[in-house]
Design an enzyme around this catalytic site. Structure first.
Site, mmCIF file in Angstrom:
data_model
loop_
_atom_site.group_PDB
_atom_site.id
_atom_site.type_symbol
_atom_site.label_atom_id
_atom_site.label_comp_id
_atom_site.label_asym_id
_atom_site.label_seq_id
_atom_site.Cartn_x
_atom_site.Cartn_y
_atom_site.Cartn_z
ATOM 1 N N HIS A 142 -2.266 12.223 -6.646
ATOM 2 C CA HIS A 142 -3.491 11.541 -7.097
ATOM 3 C C HIS A 142 -4.433 11.300 -5.926
ATOM 4 C CE1 HIS A 142 -1.105 8.297 -5.415
ATOM 5 N NE2 HIS A 142 -2.205 7.559 -5.338
ATOM 6 N N ARG A 167 -2.051 -2.072 1.436
ATOM 7 C CA ARG A 167 -3.139 -1.098 1.497
ATOM 8 C C ARG A 167 -4.476 -1.806 1.368
ATOM 9 N NH1 ARG A 167 -3.673 3.152 -3.284
ATOM 10 N NH2 ARG A 167 -5.559 1.998 -3.823
ATOM 11 N N ASP A 189 -7.054 8.117 -4.879
ATOM 12 C CA ASP A 189 -7.105 6.709 -5.295
ATOM 13 C C ASP A 189 -8.327 6.403 -6.170
ATOM 14 O OD1 ASP A 189 -4.778 6.042 -3.912
ATOM 15 O OD2 ASP A 189 -5.866 5.533 -2.079
ATOM 16 N N HIS A 219 -2.701 12.380 -2.471
ATOM 17 C CA HIS A 219 -1.427 12.015 -1.864
ATOM 18 C C HIS A 219 -0.385 11.738 -2.933
ATOM 19 C CE1 HIS A 219 -3.851 8.342 -2.223
ATOM 20 N NE2 HIS A 219 -2.726 7.665 -2.346
HETATM 21 C C1 SIN Z 1 -0.699 4.923 -2.685
HETATM 22 O O1 SIN Z 1 -1.637 4.437 -2.090
HETATM 23 O O2 SIN Z 1 -0.849 5.678 -3.631
HETATM 24 C C2 SIN Z 1 0.695 4.627 -2.198
HETATM 25 C C3 SIN Z 1 1.042 5.547 -1.095
HETATM 26 C C4 SIN Z 1 2.392 5.261 -0.520
HETATM 27 O O3 SIN Z 1 3.026 4.271 -0.889
HETATM 28 O O4 SIN Z 1 2.828 6.021 0.336
#
Ligand code: SIN
Length: 277
Positions: A101, A266, A103, A251
């Site tokens: 995905h 995050r 974000d 990612h």
């Molecule tokens: C995310 O921001 O999608 C999570 C990424 C992660 O936990 O590595």
């Protein structure tokens, strides 16, 4: 590219770099900021290791790039609305981001970047994050496919992951954001073309029959998840902060460590522009 105040070591020839010479906890100088910004545009995913930062320092670094984003799921959670906790334990029903995905592309102006600071990694190993280069994903398409996709617009729907995968209904009875973006967009700073659909949020392509839309999206999603050369892999240690350009990457957080735990926080930066072709 020459750097004077940071050192940059690439992870692959096209995507990802480790940055050294920076202590994010003490703040970055204007020249370091400018070099980090250049490196970020060049490598899309920057990895800073051995960082010891407070939430305030994390947010202060992100604010150098723009206003902080509040995630649509935050209304279900306590705490600082600008900090998204990423926590997986033995009892978790899912782990955030366990699928390819970009974000929050359901937003009208999706985050331009996200910074994830991991402080607990699974004791057994695992818990890496894969990043994919959406410039290269575009470049690898045939000219015929590029031309066909160029005029298409897709719908990105927050209900797809938040209700469909995480089973979290909006607390206030409203709907999650849902917005339309071109299938091929141009990066506002590098001016390079990007394949801009993701299996997390993209529900369908406008103006096509349902089966046509499904077939095209599935082919593009398969292109992303079955082309290893698109990818760089970030292995975390406690104290690693990774900053990705959310406009040109996808990612996938790999949940390969059950029943062990992983924790991070995050911060995302609001996009300055609507994605446009
Ligand atoms: C995310 O921001 O999608 C999570 C990424 C992660 O936990 O590595």
């Amino acid at each position: 590219m020459n750097y004077e105040t940071i050192a940059v070591k690439s992870l692959t020839p096209h995507l990802g770099a480790e940055i050294t010479g920076v202590d994010l906890g003490s703040g970055v100088s204007d020249q370091q900021f400018s070099e980090i910004h250049k490196a970020w545009l060049e490598w899309s995913v920057l990895v800073f290791r051995d960082q010891d930062i407070s939430r305030e320092a994390h947010k202060a670094f992100a604010k150098r790039f723009g206003h902080l984003h509040v995630h649509p799921l935050q209304h279900n959670r306590d705490g600082d609305p600008e900090i998204l906790t990423v926590k997986t334990t033995a009892n978790s029903a899912y782990t955030a981001g366990d699928g390819w995905h970009t974000d929050v592309t359901c937003d009208e102006k999706p985050p331009l970047g996200s910074m994830l600071y991991i402080t607990e990694t699974p004791e057994c190993g695992g818990g890496d994050t894969l990043f994919a280069d959406m410039y290269l994903a575009y470049d690898l398409l045939s000219d015929t496919m590029k031309n066909m996709l160029a005029s298409l617009v897709a719908v990105h729907d927050g209900a797809l992951p938040y209700v469909g995968s995480y089973n979290v209904a909006p607390a206030d009875g409203s709907n999650y954001p849902r917005n339309e973006h071109p299938v091929i967009v141009t990066h506002p700073q590098t001016a390079k073309k990007i394949l801009y659909v993701n299996s997390g949020f993209t529900s369908h392509i406008k103006g096509l029959k349902k089966w046509e839309s499904r077939a095209i999206l599935d082919a593009l999603f398969r292109h992303i998840d079955s082309t290893p050369r698109l990818v760089c892999r970030v292995e975390w240690q406690p104290g690693t902060l990774t900053f990705w350009d959310n406009r040109c990457t996808q990612h996938h957080a790999v949940w390969d460590y059950h029943p062990h735990s992983r924790y991070g926080e995050r911060v995302s930066i609001v996009g300055a522009d609507r994605p446009c072709s």
